[in-house]
Design an enzyme around this catalytic site. Structure first.
Site, PDB file in Angstrom:
ATOM      1  N   ASP A  13       0.811  -1.226   0.000  1.00  0.00           N
ATOM      2  CA  ASP A  13       0.000   0.000   0.000  1.00  0.00           C
ATOM      3  C   ASP A  13       0.843   1.275   0.000  1.00  0.00           C
ATOM      4  OD1 ASP A  13      -2.281  -1.602   0.102  1.00  0.00           O
ATOM      5  OD2 ASP A  13      -2.242  -1.651   2.285  1.00  0.00           O
ATOM      6  N   LYS A  16       1.846   2.149  -5.028  1.00  0.00           N
ATOM      7  CA  LYS A  16       2.405   1.577  -6.268  1.00  0.00           C
ATOM      8  C   LYS A  16       1.474   1.815  -7.447  1.00  0.00           C
ATOM      9  CE  LYS A  16       2.513  -2.421  -4.273  1.00  0.00           C
ATOM     10  NZ  LYS A  16       2.135  -2.044  -2.900  1.00  0.00           N
ATOM     11  N   GLY A  40      -4.471  -4.409  -3.734  1.00  0.00           N
ATOM     12  CA  GLY A  40      -5.491  -3.412  -4.059  1.00  0.00           C
ATOM     13  C   GLY A  40      -4.766  -2.152  -4.438  1.00  0.00           C
ATOM     14  N   HIS A  41      -4.870  -1.769  -5.696  1.00  0.00           N
ATOM     15  CA  HIS A  41      -4.134  -0.606  -6.183  1.00  0.00           C
ATOM     16  C   HIS A  41      -5.120   0.454  -6.639  1.00  0.00           C
ATOM     17  CE1 HIS A  41      -0.831  -3.741  -7.226  1.00  0.00           C
ATOM     18  NE2 HIS A  41      -0.908  -3.507  -5.939  1.00  0.00           N
ATOM     19  N   GLN A 223       2.066  -5.976  -3.247  1.00  0.00           N
ATOM     20  CA  GLN A 223       2.544  -6.169  -1.862  1.00  0.00           C
ATOM     21  C   GLN A 223       3.811  -5.340  -1.610  1.00  0.00           C
ATOM     22  OE1 GLN A 223       1.463  -9.426  -3.560  1.00  0.00           O
ATOM     23  NE2 GLN A 223      -0.447  -8.637  -2.777  1.00  0.00           N
TER      24      GLN A 223
HETATM   25  P1  GDP Z   1      -0.711   0.277  -3.544  1.00  0.00           P
HETATM   26  O1  GDP Z   1      -1.305  -0.978  -3.033  1.00  0.00           O
HETATM   27  O2  GDP Z   1       0.741   0.386  -3.261  1.00  0.00           O
HETATM   28  O3  GDP Z   1      -1.034   0.524  -4.991  1.00  0.00           O
HETATM   29  O4  GDP Z   1      -1.390   1.455  -2.705  1.00  0.00           O
HETATM   30  P2  GDP Z   1      -2.977   1.619  -2.400  1.00  0.00           P
HETATM   31  O5  GDP Z   1      -3.645   2.089  -3.637  1.00  0.00           O
HETATM   32  O6  GDP Z   1      -3.499   0.408  -1.727  1.00  0.00           O
HETATM   33  O7  GDP Z   1      -2.932   2.759  -1.284  1.00  0.00           O
HETATM   34  C1  GDP Z   1      -2.408   4.002  -1.511  1.00  0.00           C
HETATM   35  C2  GDP Z   1      -3.519   5.050  -1.324  1.00  0.00           C
HETATM   36  O8  GDP Z   1      -2.921   6.325  -1.257  1.00  0.00           O
HETATM   37  C3  GDP Z   1      -4.501   5.125  -2.467  1.00  0.00           C
HETATM   38  O9  GDP Z   1      -5.755   5.479  -1.953  1.00  0.00           O
HETATM   39  C4  GDP Z   1      -3.949   6.250  -3.351  1.00  0.00           C
HETATM   40  O10 GDP Z   1      -4.946   6.903  -4.120  1.00  0.00           O
HETATM   41  C5  GDP Z   1      -3.380   7.160  -2.309  1.00  0.00           C
HETATM   42  N1  GDP Z   1      -2.205   7.931  -2.720  1.00  0.00           N
HETATM   43  C6  GDP Z   1      -1.173   7.577  -3.514  1.00  0.00           C
HETATM   44  N2  GDP Z   1      -0.236   8.545  -3.554  1.00  0.00           N
HETATM   45  C7  GDP Z   1      -0.691   9.529  -2.749  1.00  0.00           C
HETATM   46  C8  GDP Z   1      -0.153  10.799  -2.335  1.00  0.00           C
HETATM   47  O11 GDP Z   1       0.951  11.196  -2.700  1.00  0.00           O
HETATM   48  N3  GDP Z   1      -0.910  11.543  -1.478  1.00  0.00           N
HETATM   49  C9  GDP Z   1      -2.129  11.122  -1.013  1.00  0.00           C
HETATM   50  N4  GDP Z   1      -2.791  11.914  -0.190  1.00  0.00           N
HETATM   51  N5  GDP Z   1      -2.650   9.949  -1.389  1.00  0.00           N
HETATM   52  C10 GDP Z   1      -1.943   9.155  -2.220  1.00  0.00           C
HETATM   53  P1  IMO Z   2      -0.831  -4.179  -2.208  1.00  0.00           P
HETATM   54  O1  IMO Z   2      -0.408  -4.724  -3.560  1.00  0.00           O
HETATM   55  C1  IMO Z   2      -0.977  -4.582   2.124  1.00  0.00           C
HETATM   56  C2  IMO Z   2      -0.950  -8.675   3.737  1.00  0.00           C
HETATM   57  C3  IMO Z   2      -2.232  -9.071   4.447  1.00  0.00           C
HETATM   58  C4  IMO Z   2      -1.671 -10.014   5.497  1.00  0.00           C
HETATM   59  C5  IMO Z   2      -0.547 -10.735   4.741  1.00  0.00           C
HETATM   60  C6  IMO Z   2      -0.913 -12.093   4.167  1.00  0.00           C
HETATM   61  O2  IMO Z   2      -2.140  -3.484  -2.233  1.00  0.00           O
HETATM   62  O3  IMO Z   2       0.276  -3.401  -1.585  1.00  0.00           O
HETATM   63  P2  IMO Z   2      -2.445 -12.825   2.115  1.00  0.00           P
HETATM   64  O4  IMO Z   2      -3.899 -12.612   1.852  1.00  0.00           O
HETATM   65  O5  IMO Z   2      -1.538 -12.270   1.064  1.00  0.00           O
HETATM   66  O6  IMO Z   2      -2.115 -14.263   2.434  1.00  0.00           O
HETATM   67  O7  IMO Z   2      -2.153 -11.994   3.487  1.00  0.00           O
HETATM   68  O8  IMO Z   2      -0.183  -9.865   3.673  1.00  0.00           O
HETATM   69  N1  IMO Z   2      -1.125  -8.176   2.358  1.00  0.00           N
HETATM   70  C7  IMO Z   2      -1.099  -6.865   2.024  1.00  0.00           C
HETATM   71  N2  IMO Z   2      -0.988  -5.757   2.783  1.00  0.00           N
HETATM   72  N3  IMO Z   2      -1.039  -4.477   0.787  1.00  0.00           N
HETATM   73  C8  IMO Z   2      -1.127  -5.570   0.002  1.00  0.00           C
HETATM   74  O9  IMO Z   2      -1.091  -5.521  -1.342  1.00  0.00           O
HETATM   75  C9  IMO Z   2      -1.192  -6.847   0.607  1.00  0.00           C
HETATM   76  N4  IMO Z   2      -1.295  -8.109   0.152  1.00  0.00           N
HETATM   77  C10 IMO Z   2      -1.231  -8.906   1.222  1.00  0.00           C
HETATM   78  O10 IMO Z   2      -2.869  -7.963   5.022  1.00  0.00           O
HETATM   79  O11 IMO Z   2      -1.084  -9.290   6.543  1.00  0.00           O
HETATM   80 MG    MG Z   3      -2.862  -1.620  -1.830  1.00  0.00          MG
END
Ligand code: GDP
Ligand code: IMO
Ligand code: MG
Length: 428
Positions: A13, A16, A40-41, A223
């Site tokens: 999270d 990415k 979840g991206h 991840q």
């Molecule tokens: P990922 O799993 O690495 O793709 O990250 P996620 O999408 O799960 O979580 C990142 C969250 O931060 C998302 O809701 C993005 O829209 C948000 N986000 C990404 N970059 C920024 C930033 O620079 N500032 C803020 N406020 N939000 C951001």
């Molecule tokens: P993105 O791509 C954050 C975590 C789960 C749990 C552990 C194992 O959005 O960054 P699993 O279901 O993979 O067997 O769970 O890994 N986990 C993540 N945490 N971002 C993710 O993906 C994750 N994918 C798995 O919360 O702790």
């Molecule tokens: Mg994510």
């Protein structure tokens, strides 16, 4: 530098999705190499928010070929739902390709993930319960079903029936749970197979050809480094290798073809699920970051644990992945904090550790050693150059650079595409 691997440098999270979307505008191909719909991206374009779990975050560019490669585990129902929701938003998925070697998540994997977690009680991992671990278990046990198998009814039937028989024994005898009906799964999955057939191909060959042609290829991350099965905070990890070397295995290319590794780092740290987290904040500051950063899971909606930036982890990610440059995200979220802390080392008994400890028992009892820096009150989401940032924000970034020994190529100051400060060209 046409081949770039992007990795999460913390516990996932890191943002990415946003960085991949940003770089995809310059890339001819984006490849997803590990994990499944545990990821979840989020990609924000204007006022519209796209959440993807399996489809690469480059999908919003119709000219960019998007690959779900062999290292990914695919829940076909989730993938079809995701394709449909993209189509409903007017996004074409003609640019999607799926590896015939990617393994398929079956209903019994999801059920076993839930049951396994329940049976662990207090020591549960906090998985996403999407069947990821059990699907990779079958892959390693050499009984998994791959996308290619799904397309051959006879092969699929044979493998499925054998698996259902053994899984039912496990479900009934070990967990006292309801068994699955093989024929029902077969009919359901044959429909999915029909829908996905046109996308399935030899993606390793496709990636190879694209790389050979000197085109720009981005391996998007899922991840994060600390969730890596080998290098993460085991057992509180996922069941794949989301680190840079894993991208080569999961994408089907050799390491000598990779030109650059980019790490994505949040300006602070978050973690979903259980496991050690030395800089975790359980106070009002942690809550402030959670609310301002909207730190609630994209996949499960769970509140993310929040804490200060940890340079020990960042340095470890540099070592494990061979990171050449960092993208720092969510710097805007740090605005309004009076003081900002950075963890520069861990206190373990009477020792100060500067390297991430190999022993999980040691890590569990490590306490962070902090350095304090002044914060900045300004809203920086409108800033588009390094020079325009408040001095305190520049100092913070420079300190991260010093502590990690790695250059910054981009700083994100908001979720939208344009809320980005570019410091270096990624593909050069
Ligand atoms: P990922 O799993 O690495 O793709 O990250 P996620 O999408 O799960 O979580 C990142 C969250 O931060 C998302 O809701 C993005 O829209 C948000 N986000 C990404 N970059 C920024 C930033 O620079 N500032 C803020 N406020 N939000 C951001
Ligand atoms: P993105 O791509 C954050 C975590 C789960 C749990 C552990 C194992 O959005 O960054 P699993 O279901 O993979 O067997 O769970 O890994 N986990 C993540 N945490 N971002 C993710 O993906 C994750 N994918 C798995 O919360 O702790
Ligand atoms: Mg994510």
């Amino acid at each position: 530098m046409p081949v770039v691997v992007l990795v999460g440098a913390q516990w996932g999270d890191e943002g990415k999705g946003k960085i991949t979307d940003f770089l995809a505008s310059q890339a001819e191909m984006v490849v997803r190499t590990t994990g499944g719909n545990n990821a979840g991206h989020t990609v924000v374009v204007g006022d519209e928010e796209f959440k993807v779990h399996l489809v690469p975050s480059g999908v919003l560019y119709p000219a960019t070929l998007c690959i779900i490669a062999n290292g990914v585990v695919i829940d076909p129902k989730v993938l079809i739902d995701e394709i449909d929701s993209l189509l409903a938003k007017g996004v074409t998925v003609d640019n999607l390709r799926i590896s015939a070697n990617a393994h398929v998540i079956m209903p019994y994997h999801v059920r076993l993930d839930e049951l396994e977690e329940e049976s662990k009680g207090d020591s549960k991992i906090g998985t996403t319960k999407r069947g990821i671990g059990p699907a990779y278990m079958d892959k390693a046990s050499r009984i998994g079903i791959r996308m290619g198998d799904l397309l051959e009814e006879k092969v699929f039937r044979q493998k499925l029936m054998r698996n259902v028989e053994t899984k039912n024994r496990l479900l009934q005898k070990v967990y006292g749970a309801e068994p699955f009906e093989g024929e029902e799964i077969l009919q359901e999955y044959l429909v999915y197979a029909q829908r996905l057939r046109g996308y399935v191909t030899d993606t390793s060959l496709l990636v190879h050809k694209t790389v050979q042609e000197g085109k720009k290829v981005l391996f998007e991350g899922a991840q994060g480094t600390l969730l890596d099965l080998d290098h993460g905070t085991y057992p509180y990890v996922t069941s794949s290798n989301p680190t840079a070397a894993g991208a080569c295995v999961g994408g089907g290319i050799g390491p000598s073809r990779v030109d650059k590794v980019i790490g994505v780092l949040k300006a602070y740290t978050t973690r979903v699920g259980a496991g050690p987290f030395p800089t975790e904040l359980l106070d009002a500051t942690g809550e402030q970051i959670r609310q301002k950063g909207r730190e609630f899971g994209t996949t499960t909606g769970r509140a993310r644990r929040c804490g200060w930036f940890d340079a020990v982890i960042a340095r470890y990610a540099v070592r494990i992945n061979g990171i050449d440059a960092f993208a720092i995200t969510k710097l805007d979220v740090m605005g309004g904090l009076d003081k900002i802390k950075l963890c520069t080392g861990y206190r373990y008994g009477d020792q100060i550790l500067s390297e991430f400890p190999i022993s999980q028992e040691v890590l569990e009892s490590c306490k962070p050693v902090y350095e304090e820096m002044p914060g900045w009150p300004e809203d920086i989401s409108g800033v588009r150059s390094f020079e325009e940032l408040p001095q305190a924000a520049r100092n913070y970034l420079n300190r991260i650079k010093e502590l990690t020994g790695v250059d910054l190529f981009l700083v994100a100051v908001g979720p939208r595409r344009d809320e980005t400060i570019v410091l270096q060209e990624a593909f050069s």
